[in-house]
Design an enzyme around this catalytic site. Structure first.
Site, PDB file in Angstrom:
ATOM      1  N   SER A  40       0.847  -1.708  -0.024  1.00 21.51           N
ATOM      2  CA  SER A  40       0.201   0.306   0.465  1.00 21.51           C
ATOM      3  C   SER A  40       0.757   0.949   0.119  1.00 21.51           C
ATOM      4  O   SER A  40       0.600   2.668  -0.489  1.00 21.51           O
ATOM      5  CB  SER A  40      -0.870   0.130   1.231  1.00 21.51           C
ATOM      6  OG  SER A  40      -0.136  -0.124   2.302  1.00 21.51           O
ATOM      7  N   ASP A 330      -2.409   8.193   7.887  1.00 18.16           N
ATOM      8  CA  ASP A 330      -3.071   7.716   8.618  1.00 18.16           C
ATOM      9  C   ASP A 330      -2.336   6.848   9.967  1.00 18.16           C
ATOM     10  O   ASP A 330      -1.422   6.789  10.016  1.00 18.16           O
ATOM     11  CB  ASP A 330      -4.442   6.915   7.906  1.00 18.16           C
ATOM     12  CG  ASP A 330      -3.779   5.791   7.120  1.00 18.16           C
ATOM     13  OD1 ASP A 330      -2.649   5.961   7.264  1.00 18.16           O
ATOM     14  OD2 ASP A 330      -3.966   5.146   5.952  1.00 18.16           O
ATOM     15  N   HIS A 333       0.415   5.530   7.156  1.00 19.37           N
ATOM     16  CA  HIS A 333       1.180   5.328   6.413  1.00 19.37           C
ATOM     17  C   HIS A 333       1.346   7.308   5.911  1.00 19.37           C
ATOM     18  O   HIS A 333       0.675   7.761   6.597  1.00 19.37           O
ATOM     19  CB  HIS A 333       0.476   5.182   5.009  1.00 19.37           C
ATOM     20  CG  HIS A 333      -0.403   4.064   4.864  1.00 19.37           C
ATOM     21  ND1 HIS A 333      -1.625   3.599   5.074  1.00 19.37           N
ATOM     22  CD2 HIS A 333      -0.417   3.374   3.590  1.00 19.37           C
ATOM     23  CE1 HIS A 333      -1.741   3.015   5.221  1.00 19.37           C
ATOM     24  NE2 HIS A 333      -0.695   2.265   3.556  1.00 19.37           N
TER      25      HIS A 333
END
Length: 440
Positions: A40, A330, A333
């Site tokens: 991600s 977040d 990340h």
């Protein structure tokens, strides 16, 4: 007088030849592709097309992206592949699953990354449908067949061999596998040092597979300080400190990754793989956020619970008004601003961040200096001076050096990031003169 006229004629002849050669090299460079593999941290939207919970296709993700819409990037804005693309003057490669990736768009490259994946196939099983590493490599093979049908097999092979490749994977093998739940299957199977060794051995297989698929310039990132992300602070922190166990995992994993890359490069006889010490890059602003313009590196901009580190970032979450003041977007990340710092350190990083391995082949200091000067002159858009130096390359290094010079693809925009990647058969003597990231 005749001698002077002859000299002038020779000068303009070779200068004209150099201009043609220089233009050819630069034009070839424009076709360079960029491929992205991993999780991600570098996924640009593949998971949008999958039935999975590991996705970032709804607000407030993308709030600072140019469209102000969620794109599938796990960021408030751009991610690292976007920022590298911008620096090298290219558009960002599209997600491989995007229906827009067709025709000439294929020549830009492709992003195969998928949030939630790891080195191991059992990592991220809770996310169900994600593109695991073996499948990303299968898609890479499929991509080459598609491009071969478009421009021919030979040109497709050259496009891949001359491309930059970014590989970011490994963090999920800890947080979404080994440490996902107490007494996980992998933690019962291995103690931590043995698990790290197992991961490295499996990662080595992936690198060799990538090499066998034609990759020749690969940037490999390690894990960041996993124990210090808001999610781990919320779940594991004692007295507000980073998770000691996850920090230990990173401390074991990253050095072994670098050592493995050295060994693989030696095995194949070329510096194909370069290690980026993203643990140190992240730790710089995690340990001293104010020095980088952040007010905090502990609290996520978007989330809920302690440190905004619990659950997903959604429209119902706490949301900071100024994302540039937060190192983390977040629970897992980095923010776009933090990504910019990491990308810049990759692009201009010194030996403390980048670990290119010295090649056993050496072509001489004079030639290397010419290579460096040519890059600098292109960067300054001085084609006449560049042409003159190309002639010097002809004169000093003869035909075998010319072949190498063309192979290294002298052009400006990518000099800083490519000066080690683009000279896989040369020892980077200049590394002390010019300074050269897990989760879902």
């Amino acid at each position: 007088m005749a001698s002077s006229s002859s000299a002038r004629s020779s000068y303009w002849l070779v200068s004209g030849l150099a201009l043609v050669l220089g233009a050819a090299i630069v034009n070839q460079a424009e076709a360079r592709a960029f491929f992205v593999f991993g999780d991600s941290l570098v996924d640009s939207g593949n998971n949008n097309y999958l039935t999975t919970t590991a996705r970032a296709d709804s607000p407030p993700y993308g709030i600072d992206y140019p469209t102000h819409r969620a794109t599938g990037r796990f960021s408030n804005g751009f991610n690292i592949p976007d920022l590298i693309s911008q620096q090298i003057g290219s558009e960002s490669p599209l997600p491989y699953l995007s229906p827009e990736l067709r025709g000439q768009k294929l020549l830009v490259g492709a992003n195969f990354a998928s949030a939630g994946i790891g080195i191991l196939n059992d990592t991220g099983i809770q996310f169900i449908n994600i593109i695991r590493m073996y499948r990303q490599l299968e898609y890479f093979q499929q991509y080459q067949q598609r491009v071969g049908a478009l421009i021919g097999a030979g040109k497709a092979k050259r496009l891949v061999s001359q491309a930059l490749i970014l590989l970011t994977v490994g963090g999920n093998d800890f947080v979404n596998n080994y440490y996902l739940i107490p007494y996980s299957a992998r933690s019962r199977q291995y103690n931590l040092p043995d698990y790290v060794k197992f991961l490295i051995s499996e990662y080595r297989k992936l690198l060799l597979k990538l090499y066998n698929l034609g990759a020749r310039r690969v940037l490999v990132t390690g894990t960041g300080p996993m124990g210090c992300v808001p999610a781990e602070l919320a779940m594991r922190s004692t007295n507000g400190g980073c998770s000691a166990e996850l920090q230990r995992a990173a401390a074991l994993y990253n050095p072994q990754l670098e050592s493995m890359i050295i060994e693989v490069n030696r095995k194949i006889g070329s510096d194909v793989f370069v290690a980026a010490n993203t643990h140190r890059m992240h730790n710089d602003f995690v340990s001293n956020p104010q020095a980088y313009g952040f007010t905090t590196s502990r609290i996520a901009c978007c989330g809920q619970g302690p440190y905004n580190g619990l659950g997903l970032c959604t429209i119902l979450s706490n949301l900071c008004p100024n994302r540039d003041l937060y190192a983390f977007w977040d629970a897992f990340h980095p923010s776009e601003k933090a990504n910019k710092i990491v990308a810049q350190q990759i692009l201009t990083g010194s030996a403390q961040y980048m670990k290119p391995i010295e090649s056993q082949h050496h072509h001489g200091l004079g030639f290397q200096d010419l290579i460096r000067l040519c890059h600098e002159l292109i960067h300054r858009f001085n084609p006449v001076s560049f042409s003159f130096l190309v002639i010097l390359v002809f004169a000093v290094n003869l035909l075998n050096q010319i072949e190498f010079a063309i192979k290294t693809r002298l052009f400006a925009e990518e000099f800083l990031i490519y000066k080690r990647l683009m000279m896989p058969q040369m020892r980077p003597q200049m590394r002390h003169r010019r300074s050269w990231n897990r989760s879902l």
